[in-house]
Write a protein that holds these residues in place. Structure first.
Motif, PDB file in Angstrom:
ATOM      1  N   HIS A   9       0.866  -1.175   0.000  1.00  0.00           N
ATOM      2  CA  HIS A   9       0.000   0.000   0.000  1.00  0.00           C
ATOM      3  C   HIS A   9       0.905   1.227   0.000  1.00  0.00           C
ATOM      4  O   HIS A   9       1.907   1.253   0.714  1.00  0.00           O
ATOM      5  CB  HIS A   9      -0.872  -0.037   1.256  1.00  0.00           C
ATOM      6  N   SER A  10       0.557   2.193  -0.815  1.00  0.00           N
ATOM      7  CA  SER A  10       1.434   3.358  -0.897  1.00  0.00           C
ATOM      8  C   SER A  10       0.615   4.627  -0.848  1.00  0.00           C
ATOM      9  O   SER A  10      -0.479   4.691  -1.410  1.00  0.00           O
ATOM     10  CB  SER A  10       2.221   3.298  -2.214  1.00  0.00           C
ATOM     11  N   SER A  11       1.166   5.648  -0.201  1.00  0.00           N
ATOM     12  CA  SER A  11       0.466   6.937  -0.136  1.00  0.00           C
ATOM     13  C   SER A  11       0.645   7.705  -1.436  1.00  0.00           C
ATOM     14  O   SER A  11       0.101   8.781  -1.605  1.00  0.00           O
ATOM     15  CB  SER A  11       1.044   7.757   1.020  1.00  0.00           C
ATOM     16  N   LYS A  12       1.444   7.130  -2.363  1.00  0.00           N
ATOM     17  CA  LYS A  12       1.857   7.932  -3.515  1.00  0.00           C
ATOM     18  C   LYS A  12       1.112   7.625  -4.798  1.00  0.00           C
ATOM     19  O   LYS A  12       1.447   8.136  -5.842  1.00  0.00           O
ATOM     20  CB  LYS A  12       3.363   7.724  -3.728  1.00  0.00           C
ATOM     21  N   ARG A  13       0.144   6.731  -4.693  1.00  0.00           N
ATOM     22  CA  ARG A  13      -0.572   6.362  -5.919  1.00  0.00           C
ATOM     23  C   ARG A  13      -1.838   7.181  -6.063  1.00  0.00           C
ATOM     24  O   ARG A  13      -2.422   7.616  -5.088  1.00  0.00           O
ATOM     25  CB  ARG A  13      -0.989   4.885  -5.851  1.00  0.00           C
ATOM     26  N   GLY A  54       8.005   6.635  -5.700  1.00  0.00           N
ATOM     27  CA  GLY A  54       7.467   5.387  -5.144  1.00  0.00           C
ATOM     28  C   GLY A  54       6.020   5.176  -5.579  1.00  0.00           C
ATOM     29  O   GLY A  54       5.315   6.121  -5.924  1.00  0.00           O
ATOM     30  N   ARG A  55       5.596   3.929  -5.610  1.00  0.00           N
ATOM     31  CA  ARG A  55       4.216   3.635  -5.957  1.00  0.00           C
ATOM     32  C   ARG A  55       3.798   2.232  -5.531  1.00  0.00           C
ATOM     33  O   ARG A  55       2.625   1.926  -5.442  1.00  0.00           O
ATOM     34  CB  ARG A  55       3.975   3.796  -7.450  1.00  0.00           C
ATOM     35  N   PHE A  56       4.780   1.365  -5.241  1.00  0.00           N
ATOM     36  CA  PHE A  56       4.422  -0.026  -4.993  1.00  0.00           C
ATOM     37  C   PHE A  56       4.181  -0.337  -3.513  1.00  0.00           C
ATOM     38  O   PHE A  56       3.546  -1.329  -3.186  1.00  0.00           O
ATOM     39  CB  PHE A  56       5.536  -0.950  -5.522  1.00  0.00           C
ATOM     40  N   GLY A  57       4.749   0.490  -2.646  1.00  0.00           N
ATOM     41  CA  GLY A  57       4.550   0.241  -1.213  1.00  0.00           C
ATOM     42  C   GLY A  57       5.393  -0.905  -0.683  1.00  0.00           C
ATOM     43  O   GLY A  57       4.991  -1.602   0.255  1.00  0.00           O
ATOM     44  N   ILE A  58       6.556  -1.100  -1.283  1.00  0.00           N
ATOM     45  CA  ILE A  58       7.432  -2.190  -0.821  1.00  0.00           C
ATOM     46  C   ILE A  58       8.881  -1.748  -0.614  1.00  0.00           C
ATOM     47  O   ILE A  58       9.676  -2.489  -0.048  1.00  0.00           O
ATOM     48  CB  ILE A  58       7.439  -3.380  -1.824  1.00  0.00           C
ATOM     49  N   GLY A  59       9.211  -0.530  -1.086  1.00  0.00           N
ATOM     50  CA  GLY A  59      10.612  -0.096  -1.102  1.00  0.00           C
ATOM     51  C   GLY A  59      11.285  -0.151   0.259  1.00  0.00           C
ATOM     52  O   GLY A  59      12.457  -0.546   0.367  1.00  0.00           O
ATOM     53  N   LEU A  60      10.545   0.217   1.302  1.00  0.00           N
ATOM     54  CA  LEU A  60      11.131   0.268   2.642  1.00  0.00           C
ATOM     55  C   LEU A  60      11.646  -1.108   3.078  1.00  0.00           C
ATOM     56  O   LEU A  60      12.599  -1.211   3.850  1.00  0.00           O
ATOM     57  CB  LEU A  60      10.066   0.780   3.620  1.00  0.00           C
ATOM     58  N   SER A 117      11.492  -3.198  -9.349  1.00  0.00           N
ATOM     59  CA  SER A 117      12.899  -3.286  -8.943  1.00  0.00           C
ATOM     60  C   SER A 117      13.582  -1.942  -9.150  1.00  0.00           C
ATOM     61  O   SER A 117      14.705  -1.737  -8.702  1.00  0.00           O
ATOM     62  CB  SER A 117      13.628  -4.350  -9.755  1.00  0.00           C
ATOM     63  N   ARG A 118      12.907  -1.016  -9.868  1.00  0.00           N
ATOM     64  CA  ARG A 118      13.407   0.335 -10.155  1.00  0.00           C
ATOM     65  C   ARG A 118      14.501   0.353 -11.214  1.00  0.00           C
ATOM     66  O   ARG A 118      14.943   1.406 -11.607  1.00  0.00           O
ATOM     67  CB  ARG A 118      14.060   0.973  -8.921  1.00  0.00           C
ATOM     68  N   GLU A 119      14.994  -0.826 -11.612  1.00  0.00           N
ATOM     69  CA  GLU A 119      16.179  -0.775 -12.451  1.00  0.00           C
ATOM     70  C   GLU A 119      15.860  -0.588 -13.939  1.00  0.00           C
ATOM     71  O   GLU A 119      16.741  -0.398 -14.750  1.00  0.00           O
ATOM     72  CB  GLU A 119      17.064  -1.987 -12.162  1.00  0.00           C
TER      73      GLU A 119
END
Ligand SMILES: Nc1ncnc2c1ncn2[C@@H]1O[C@H](COP(=O)(O)OP(=O)(O)OP(=O)(O)O)[C@@H](O)[C@H]1O
Length: 608
Positions: free
Chosen positions: A93-97, A110-116, A310-312
């Motif tokens: 869950h992300s606050s950025k979507r 961010g958008r996926f809510g998993i980066g942290l 994965s951002r890559e």
């Protein structure tokens, strides 16, 4: 039929966290990128509320080895208690979507809510202290990789923003060393528009340089040439001498394409540095420029493309296709502009990357059409660009091999005939396909036989006058399987021209190889050569030019005693002029001939 019952999938939380944190990313290093991205997004959200807000990130390292800790602090939007429950405690869950749409446009990275979760690669606990800019109590959140977390309201209020604390887990202290952290912060955050400060080992300093204006306004880059080149060297680790500013029509993607200062293999991996919302996303983005743009290395920023989880990489979608097309166009337009206004610059680029450009042009008509005028070729008019050659003559003759070119160039240039050498890799192919990209152009393949047709036959009187000498000459070259043909041709200074039909060329190579190879191998080669030997086409031809005064004297004079040595010398000389590798017996012949000439010059022939 029995009633079906509905069940819920069960999620093994710690297993999921392990997959997301340890297997999604290419290296534990990226935890710093994810933290910096969250800080950037939080600052962006705060600036959305208050455009005068000035963002800042502070990183502090403390402790040594297994006790090393890292703090990352931002003065962004922060989180309310509700936000913490909603966004930190709920994976995915992300606050950025924008609503539920995963790939929609947002102003955040961010958008996926998993980066942290990537922080669990280097730490067994994430501690976050946060204060929302919209007020409320300051909150402490502690999360563990087994999926448990605690939340606590702090008694004292923090200034708005967020602090994330990590303590290194065993064998990850390397990622908490000052040098590593400094390098990585610069690596990911060099283009960020706010300061990142690092405090470590008792000192504090700013990591990222002031970002020059021309990064976001590439049209300004031309006016700061030295600075742009220096920046490229710092960021990409190579010393460049030229660059092309890039910008898409939306103005939301741009950057600098640095021209590689050395030739590159067309198949080598491209490595452009791409920044999303000014954060480094990938160093290996290979799909952001068209295939043909292999001769540049780019710094690109964008805020209109969607990164993968994965951002890559970026999602291969219509938007990426448009951006790729437009960046390619920016490079193409600059090349076209160079062709009109700065041809020296274009020539330098094309010559440096000629081989790869020819390779690509041979595969890609569109690229060929664009670049053809500047591709360099060797010709009887010197080294010229294809454009210059096309402008020279109506018909462009070319030889398909280097051997053919060597045989023809003297005669052709003496007759002012323009012949292009198509003998190097990709060249014959390119010359052959020129009509495809330039309909109406007259391109013709030329073989030595075609030129020899232009030679003038002797008249009857000349033939009878030279008959005897011609026979003797022919005999002298029998053992080299070479026939002589007496003609008249231009240039007069050229006494002889050696030509080698294909079969004769094969035989020559076989013979040379047998001379070099050990006995057993030589006999195999010998028998192979034997099968070709009887054939007339296995003979090479030595055209002798009766218009040349020396040849004329040789063939019309009275004395024939020295003729065979002289013919042998002309033969050796013609081989050398055509750059043919000589066999041992031919070298011996040359040696013997030179000694005879010296001898004759010292002691005149008896009776003369
Ligand atoms: N420094 C921070 N300031 C404010 N909120 C934060 C911060 N770090 C994390 N968050 C909150 O935690 C949420 C989860 O962060 P996380 O990095 O896991 O995912 P994300 O950034 O939303 O998406 P992605 O997985 O694409 O990075 C964010 O959506 C945001 O609401």
């Amino acid at each position: 039929m029995p009633d079906s019952q509905e069940y819920r999938f069960q999620v093994n939380l710690s297993g999921m966290i392990d997959i997301l944190s340890n297997h999604l990313y290419s290296s534990p290093r990226v935890f710093l990128r994810e933290l910096l991205q969250n800080a950037t997004d939080a600052i962006t959200a705060r600036i959305d509320l208050d455009p005068s807000h000035r963002g800042e990130v502070f990183v502090e390292l403390a402790g040594q080895g297994a006790d090393a800790t890292l703090l990352m602090q931002d003065n962004g939007i922060g989180l309310t208690e509700e936000d913490v429950h909603e966004f930190l405690a709920m994976i995915g869950h992300s606050s950025k979507r924008n609503g539920t749409e995963l790939l929609g446009e947002t102003s955040f990275i961010g958008r996926f809510g998993i980066g942290l979760l990537s922080c669990f690669m280097v730490s067994d606990e994430i501690v976050m202290l946060t204060q929302s800019a919209s007020g409320g109590p300051s909150i402490e959140w502690r999360g563990k990789p087994d999926g448990t977390y605690t939340i606590r309201k702090l008694e004292t209020s923090l200034t708005p923003g967020t602090k994330v604390y990590l303590r290194c887990k065993p064998e990850t202290d390397f990622y908490f060393e000052a040098e590593t952290v400094e390098l990585d912060l610069l690596h990911y955050g060099a283009l960020l528009p706010y300061p990142i400060r690092l405090s470590a080992q008792g000192s504090e300093h700013r990591i990222n340089p002031e970002v020059p204006d021309w990064i976001v306004r590439p049209d300004l880059a031309r006016g700061s040439r030295d600075e742009v080149l220096r920046f490229g060297e710092n960021m990409l680790g190579e010393r460049f001498r030229d660059f092309i500013p890039l910008r898409t029509s939306t103005g939301r993607t741009g950057g600098i394409a640095y021209i590689l200062p050395h030739a590159v293999n067309l198949n080598a991996k491209r490595s452009h540095k791409v920044y999303l919302k000014r954060m480094l996303i990938s160093e290996q983005a290979d799909n952001i420029l068209p295939e043909w743009a292999f001769f540049v290395k780019c710094l690109i920023w964008t805020d209109e493309l969607q990164p993968t989880a994965s951002r890559e990489h970026f999602y291969e979608n219509e938007q990426l296709e448009r951006v790729r097309g437009e960046l390619g166009e920016a490079i193409r337009d600059e090349l076209i502009q160079m062709s009109e206004q700065d041809q020296t610059r274009l020539r330098r680029i094309v010559e440096l990357h000629a081989l790869s450009m020819k390779n690509l042009a041979a595969e890609d008509d569109e690229f060929y059409r664009m670049i053809h005028r500047w591709l360099p070729f060797e010709s009887t008019y010197g080294h010229k660009s294809l454009g210059e050659l096309i402008d020279e003559k109506q018909t462009l003759y070319y030889t398909p091999t280097l051997d053919h070119y060597r045989q023809l160039r003297h005669v052709a240039s003496a007759q002012s005939m323009l012949v292009v050498n198509g003998g190097y890799i990709y060249e014959a192919e390119l010359l052959e396909s020129l009509t495809r990209i330039l309909p109406g152009i007259d391109v013709r393949r030329l073989l030595p036989e075609d030129v020899s047709l232009a030679f003038t036959d002797l008249n009857a009187e000349e033939r009878s006058l030279t008959l005897q000498a011609a026979r003797a000459a022919d005999l002298a070259l029998q053992r080299f399987r070479c026939r002589i043909l007496l003609k008249r041709f231009k240039p007069e200074e050229l006494p002889a021209l050696f030509t080698l039909p294909e079969e004769a060329a094969t035989l020559r190579s076989i013979e040379r190889a047998s001379e070099e190879s050990p006995q057993a191998f030589a006999s195999i080669l010998g028998s192979l050569g034997g099968s070709l030997q009887g054939d007339a086409s296995s003979y090479s031809l030595l055209y002798l030019n009766l218009s040349n005064p020396v040849v004329e004297r040789m063939f019309t004079g009275q004395s024939t005693s020295r003729l065979s040595t002289l013919i042998e010398m002309l033969y050796a000389n013609a081989l050398m002029m055509g750059h043919y590798p000589m066999s041992r017996s031919e070298l011996a012949l040359l040696n013997k001939g030179i000694l005879s000439l010296i001898d004759w010059s010292i002691e005149p022939e008896k009776g003369e």
